[in-house]
Scaffold this motif. Structure first.
Motif, PDB file in Angstrom:
ATOM      1  N   ALA A 240     -19.245  19.500   1.519  1.00  0.00           N
ATOM      2  CA  ALA A 240     -18.781  20.579   0.635  1.00  0.00           C
ATOM      3  C   ALA A 240     -19.741  21.752   0.753  1.00  0.00           C
ATOM      4  CB  ALA A 240     -18.721  20.090  -0.811  1.00  0.00           C
ATOM      5  N   VAL A 241     -19.202  22.923   1.087  1.00  0.00           N
ATOM      6  CA  VAL A 241     -20.045  24.101   1.294  1.00  0.00           C
ATOM      7  C   VAL A 241     -19.581  25.259   0.414  1.00  0.00           C
ATOM      8  CG1 VAL A 241     -20.664  23.452   3.646  1.00  0.00           C
ATOM      9  CG2 VAL A 241     -18.616  24.840   3.244  1.00  0.00           C
ATOM     10  N   PHE A 242     -20.518  26.175   0.177  1.00  0.00           N
ATOM     11  CA  PHE A 242     -20.232  27.346  -0.653  1.00  0.00           C
ATOM     12  C   PHE A 242     -20.994  28.539  -0.090  1.00  0.00           C
ATOM     13  CE2 PHE A 242     -21.525  30.121  -4.192  1.00  0.00           C
ATOM     14  CZ  PHE A 242     -20.279  30.465  -4.693  1.00  0.00           C
ATOM     15  N   SER A 243     -20.371  29.706  -0.091  1.00  0.00           N
ATOM     16  CA  SER A 243     -21.013  30.910   0.433  1.00  0.00           C
ATOM     17  C   SER A 243     -21.506  31.794  -0.699  1.00  0.00           C
ATOM     18  CB  SER A 243     -20.039  31.698   1.315  1.00  0.00           C
ATOM     19  OG  SER A 243     -20.643  32.908   1.747  1.00  0.00           O
ATOM     20  N   HIS A 244     -22.737  32.254  -0.578  1.00  0.00           N
ATOM     21  CA  HIS A 244     -23.311  33.184  -1.555  1.00  0.00           C
ATOM     22  C   HIS A 244     -23.033  34.634  -1.159  1.00  0.00           C
ATOM     23  CE1 HIS A 244     -25.471  30.160  -3.905  1.00  0.00           C
ATOM     24  NE2 HIS A 244     -25.768  29.563  -2.754  1.00  0.00           N
ATOM     25  N   ASN A 245     -22.348  34.803  -0.036  1.00  0.00           N
ATOM     26  CA  ASN A 245     -21.956  36.127   0.432  1.00  0.00           C
ATOM     27  C   ASN A 245     -20.443  36.144   0.571  1.00  0.00           C
ATOM     28  OD1 ASN A 245     -21.364  38.480   1.922  1.00  0.00           O
ATOM     29  ND2 ASN A 245     -23.321  38.382   3.022  1.00  0.00           N
ATOM     30  N   SER A 246     -19.786  37.010  -0.180  1.00  0.00           N
ATOM     31  CA  SER A 246     -18.323  37.040  -0.175  1.00  0.00           C
ATOM     32  C   SER A 246     -17.747  37.415   1.192  1.00  0.00           C
ATOM     33  CB  SER A 246     -17.822  38.025  -1.238  1.00  0.00           C
ATOM     34  OG  SER A 246     -18.328  39.334  -0.983  1.00  0.00           O
ATOM     35  N   ASN A 247     -18.571  37.989   2.023  1.00  0.00           N
ATOM     36  CA  ASN A 247     -18.099  38.385   3.358  1.00  0.00           C
ATOM     37  C   ASN A 247     -18.245  37.270   4.394  1.00  0.00           C
ATOM     38  OD1 ASN A 247     -17.445  41.048   2.556  1.00  0.00           O
ATOM     39  ND2 ASN A 247     -19.612  41.639   2.725  1.00  0.00           N
ATOM     40  N   VAL A 248     -18.837  36.162   3.986  1.00  0.00           N
ATOM     41  CA  VAL A 248     -19.057  35.046   4.913  1.00  0.00           C
ATOM     42  C   VAL A 248     -18.172  33.872   4.517  1.00  0.00           C
ATOM     43  CG1 VAL A 248     -20.735  33.381   5.814  1.00  0.00           C
ATOM     44  CG2 VAL A 248     -21.432  35.745   5.381  1.00  0.00           C
TER      45      VAL A 248
END
Length: 395
Positions: A240-248
């Motif tokens: 399970a992954v999550f991005s702290h950058n909305s562009n990534v």
């Protein structure tokens, strides 16, 4: 003092350098072992000390006796009168040392010293191994496969010591070959009566975590965060992954162009399948994502009991369960919730909501018409017997 024909200091120095052992510690071990051997085999009732000069190589074996007024044990004590004849400056309570003739260093004493020294060297080497790796628990190292035993254990060479890969820490179905180099997760280092035991793992989830960080720059620099991992080594894992950058896009970053990044990870794990899913703070959405590739319906979550009930259509049920229950099992481990799958004819949450909204709307119309008809009955008491919903609609 006696200059020995054989220079023990030089020999011990060579051994210390070859085996990465502290030279002074090895000399001290030699002195203790020779003293024990000489006492046991030559003069068991006396107090013996051994001194080896690390520079000159001079070896002394001494009998130590305490200066007393009245002798109670002639092996350990000397009278003050006798001591003064040997050294006018001696006083009560002092200790005197008497060198032993080299001829008394019997063969059996030296052999016993050699055996004890060998044991001391082993203990020292074991401490070196333990001290080197005790602070490396939790690290991933590259090791060389050495051998296996009849219990199914594999042993890998780390450098200063060997680590064991028991069957439960191996990747099922993976063929290890002596001489090959593999990455291992250093799970535990502990002392035992037979020396340090270093437990390595190829099945631990943290090995997968390490490989993802190595192959995916966005994970390494913290833009993409690994929130959870569940793994059944050699078969399938969910990340399970999550991005702290909305562009990534976190999933795209992990997969890579044409899957090159995730393939590099799975290649190190014997082509183990790795599913990358999107982590979500909303438990229902996270559970829904964790059960992919199955498409599930309504999800009821009981946070206090760490349980979730998920409705699934018949055509998605087997996919949600997975082979041998693997998909739902990995999803449960990933989310930390016990997942109960229930078969339903509903298609999806969206379809169910739309259907319910239409039904509520129809029921609402019927209720409004009925209420209007009922109210009309009391507006005109003369029409009580003949009023109907159709009549009201015409007014």
């Amino acid at each position: 003092m006696t200059q020995p024909e054989f220079n023990f200091a030089d020999a011990l120095r060579e051994v210390a350098q070859a085996r990465n052992i502290n030279e002074l510690a090895l000399i001290q071990a030699f002195e203790e072992s020779l003293a024990q051997a000489y006492t046991r085999n030559v003069e068991p009732d006396k107090r013996i000390e051994v001194h080896l000069d690390p520079v000159s190589g001079e070896l002394e074996v001494l009998v130590v006796r305490e200066v007393v007024e009245v002798i109670e044990d002639e092996h350990l004590q000397i009278s003050l009168a006798d001591a003064l004849e040997l050294d006018p400056g001696v006083e009560l309570g002092m200790e005197m040392e008497f060198p032993v003739d080299r001829e008394k260093f019997s063969r059996i004493a030296l052999q016993a010293a050699k055996q004890t020294l060998t044991q001391k060297m082993r203990e020292t080497e074991r401490n070196v191994v333990f001290n080197e790796y005790k602070d490396r628990e939790g690290q991933v190292l590259t090791a060389q496969v050495v051998r296996s035993d009849n219990k199914g254990n594999w042993f890998v060479e780390l450098g200063a010591g060997e680590a064991i890969l028991p069957p439960r820490e191996q990747i099922p179905g993976e063929k290890l070959t002596p001489g090959n180099r593999v990455k291992i997760y250093l799970k535990e280092v502990r002392k035992t009566p037979k020396g340090p035991t270093i437990l390595a793992s190829r099945a631990d989830e943290r090995l997968l975590d390490y490989l993802l960080r190595q192959e995916i720059p966005e994970v390494a620099n913290g833009i993409v965060e690994i929130k959870a991992i569940s793994r059944e080594a050699g078969q399938r894992s969910k990340v399970a992954v999550f991005s702290h950058n909305s562009n990534v896009d976190p999933i795209g970053a992990c997969i890579g162009h044409r899957g090159n990044r995730i393939q590099a990870v799975t290649g190190e794990l014997g082509r183990e399948r790795v599913d990358v899913i999107l982590w979500d703070a909303n438990l229902r959405d996270f559970i829904r994502n964790a059960l992919s590739p199955a498409k599930v319906g309504l999800i009821e979550v009981l946070p206090d009991r760490q349980e979730a009930t998920v409705t699934v259509t018949p055509d998605q049920l087997s996919l949600a369960i997975g082979k041998g229950g693997q998909n739902v099992r990995l999803a449960a481990k990933l989310t930390g919730f016990k997942i109960d799958l229930r078969e339903t004819a509903a298609i999806s949450d969206l379809d169910a909501a739309m259907q319910q909204a239409l039904q509520d709307e129809q029921e609402g119309r019927e209720a409004d018409v009925a209420q209007s008809a009922f109210d009309a009955l009391f507006k005109d008491s003369k029409s009580v017997a003949t009023a109907s919903p159709e009549d009201v609609g015409e007014q």
